[in-house]
Design an enzyme around this catalytic site. Structure first.
Site: not given
Ligand code: HXC
Length: 510
Positions: A404-405, A169-170
């Site tokens: 040109g290069a 994501g971001g």
């Molecule tokens: C809160 C999160 C989290 C998140 C992971 N966790 N991502 N908690 N917010 N974004 C937590 C999980 O709930 C879990 O908690 C622990 O972190 C480990 O995650 P797992 O999923 O068990 O690990 P893994 O299998 O290794 O997978 C990692 C991962 C996956 C690929 C990053 O967690 C995932 O897809 N997370 C969401 C990613 C995402 O969509 N993020 C938002 C992006 S949008 P527990 O307590 O169970 O251990 C964004 C916008 C920004 O970032 C914009 C800026 C302008």
């Protein structure tokens, strides 16, 4: 009193445990180090000073008030790399997946502000699930604050990102605005949207590794500048890179002790360029032979291999090298190589790092795909970058410098300070065969005449002397003396002053 001291120690110990033993074990099982272990490896032993160890988030949605880990998923502070100060943040995946909350972002912003104020690089060790989902827009706002600081810091202090876990994501956009991005093979990913969203939206089935792994970003997209086998190697390489860089845009890069004679003659260079102008040779050999102790730190080694970029030292001082590589696409300029080199030249110029350009370029790569994808605009980036660069610029043409290069590759016309050519140079509008076929079109078919015209053209232009007669080449030099000549050239330019007229900012063709 003792109780208070013990309480501090207890709190510290709890904070140091991050997400707890189970999650630390899981992090290790993935071949990843913890946030603190990474900092230990990155910085000089015992030099780390932490900020905000007890900062906790303020979110109350989704029961978050019951889970307020000290530090909030990121370890921040400063320390030294070979004695020079750097600011660091290291995201802790064991705490809520290293996700970015408002307070997590505030911690990062604090050290970025201090880095700009005190003139030291910022190194971000990224290992995060992105915006903390429970915090919604507060987390997005936090990211926005970090982005703004990346932009303000750009060109003021070096910014280095190491991607050591997921980066979705971001979250990819903060690293994208830093100067260098390194990835760890098989454990780090960068994408705007992950494989699941890709499948839903486009029906494409792709693995995380294919979509945004280290190989994708170092070979295909050029988002990342290097990829390393594991955390330990990546952090060691960051230390090596930092040694080449100045701390900020007001200071010179550090000068290292050197044991290599600046006047060293290398007679093997006299035979580096093959007799046949169409036979390739390895330009890296020249780079290694001019560099102090043969030490070359290559940037974007796996992308656009027809162009080589990286850092060397000459007489202990950092020099950025940009070089055509005749081994790949005959060293042609194309979109990828122009973009790669332009960004590197601009980094060097922003941080007052002199540029050595080694030229063997038969021109721009022709073709529909290049034109459709905008070679005009992308090629102009490199032209522009060289023309605006006010740092010392030394150029050595080893063989072809066509069309040109020739102008683009740090020629005299773009304010090159020293423009040297080897006797094997050919400085012309194009190669003899192509030129003959255009200016003697009427004789096409008459092989004898065409051969004569080609030989005439070669006699006239397949050398450096026409350009030298005009002063476009300052001196035709012996290949074996290249290191001595270039060292002396840069030494004479240490006091160079060059300025551009005032402007708000330029408008480089993006
Ligand atoms: C809160 C999160 C989290 C998140 C992971 N966790 N991502 N908690 N917010 N974004 C937590 C999980 O709930 C879990 O908690 C622990 O972190 C480990 O995650 P797992 O999923 O068990 O690990 P893994 O299998 O290794 O997978 C990692 C991962 C996956 C690929 C990053 O967690 C995932 O897809 N997370 C969401 C990613 C995402 O969509 N993020 C938002 C992006 S949008 P527990 O307590 O169970 O251990 C964004 C916008 C920004 O970032 C914009 C800026 C302008």
């Amino acid at each position: 009193m003792k109780d208070i001291l013990n309480e501090l120690e207890d709190r510290r110990n709890a904070a140091r445990m991050g997400g707890g033993e189970r999650r630390i074990a899981s992090q290790h099982a993935k071949g990843k180090l913890t946030a603190r272990e990474r900092i230990e490896l990155l910085l000089d032993e015992g030099s780390f000073e932490e900020f905000d160890m007890f900062v906790a988030h303020r979110s109350t949605d989704f029961g978050m008030e019951k889970n307020r880990p000290a530090g909030d998923g990121v370890v921040t502070g400063w320390g030294t790399i070979n004695g020079r100060m750097v600011y660091v943040f290291s995201q802790d995946f064991t705490v809520l997946g290293g996700s970015v909350s408002a307070t997590h972002a505030q911690k990062i912003c604090k050290i970025m502000d201090m880095a700009v104020q005190n003139g030291a690089p910022v190194i971000g060790l990224n290992d995060s699930g992105g915006a903390r989902i429970q915090e919604g827009v507060d987390s997005l706002a936090g990211y926005g604050e970090v982005f703004q600081r990346n932009i303000v810091a750009s060109g003021v202090v070096p910014q280095i990102s190491v991607i050591m876990g997921p980066c979705a994501g971001g979250a990819v956009y903060s690293p994208a605005m830093t100067d260098f991005i390194f990835m760890v093979k098989d454990s780090s990913y960068m994408f705007v949207t992950g494989p699941d969203v890709v499948k839903t939206v486009t029906n494409e089935v792709v693995t995380a590794e294919e979509l945004g792994g280290a190989s994708t970003h170092t070979k295909k997209s050029s988002v990342a500048d290097g990829a390393f086998e594991n955390d330990v190697e990546a952090l060691a390489e960051v230390r090596r890179l930092v040694d080449f860089l100045p701390s900020n845009n007001q200071q010179k890069a550090p000068t290292r002790p050197f044991f290599d004679d600046p006047a060293r003659v290398d007679s093997s260079l006299d035979t580096l360029v093959p007799a046949n102008p169409n036979t390739p040779y390895d330009m890296k050999e020249l780079i290694l032979k001019v560099a102090d102790e043969g030490d070359f730190y290559e940037i974007q080694e796996d992308f656009a291999k027809n162009m080589i970029t990286g850092f060397i030292r000459m007489e202990g001082s950092t020099v950025g090298v940009v070089a055509n590589q005749p081994m790949v696409l005959a060293g042609c300029l194309d979109i990828d190589s122009a973009r790669k080199a332009a960004r590197f030249v601009r980094f060097c110029d922003a941080f007052d790092i002199p540029i050595l350009t080694l030229v063997d370029v038969p021109g721009f790569l022709p073709g529909k795909s290049q034109e459709y994808d905008g070679i005009i605009k992308h090629g102009a980036k490199l032209l522009y970058a060289y023309g605006e660069a006010t740092v010392p610029k030394v150029t050595v043409i080893t063989r072809k410098a066509y069309g040109g290069a020739y102008v683009v590759m740090s020629s005299k016309h773009l304010r090159g300070d020293f423009n040297y050519a080897w006797p094997t140079s050919e400085i012309a509008v194009m190669g003899a065969k192509g030129a003959t076929e255009i200016i003697h079109r009427a004789d096409l078919g008459d092989e004898e005449k065409i051969a004569q015209h080609t030989a005439d053209y070669e006699d006239r232009f397949a050398n450096p002397f026409v350009a030298a007669e005009r002063g476009f080449i300052d001196e035709v030099i012996m290949p074996q003396s290249t290191r001595r000549r270039v060292c002396r050239a840069f030494a004479s330019l240490r006091t160079k002053q060059a300025k551009m007229p005032w402007k708000k900012h330029d408008n480089i063709p993006l």
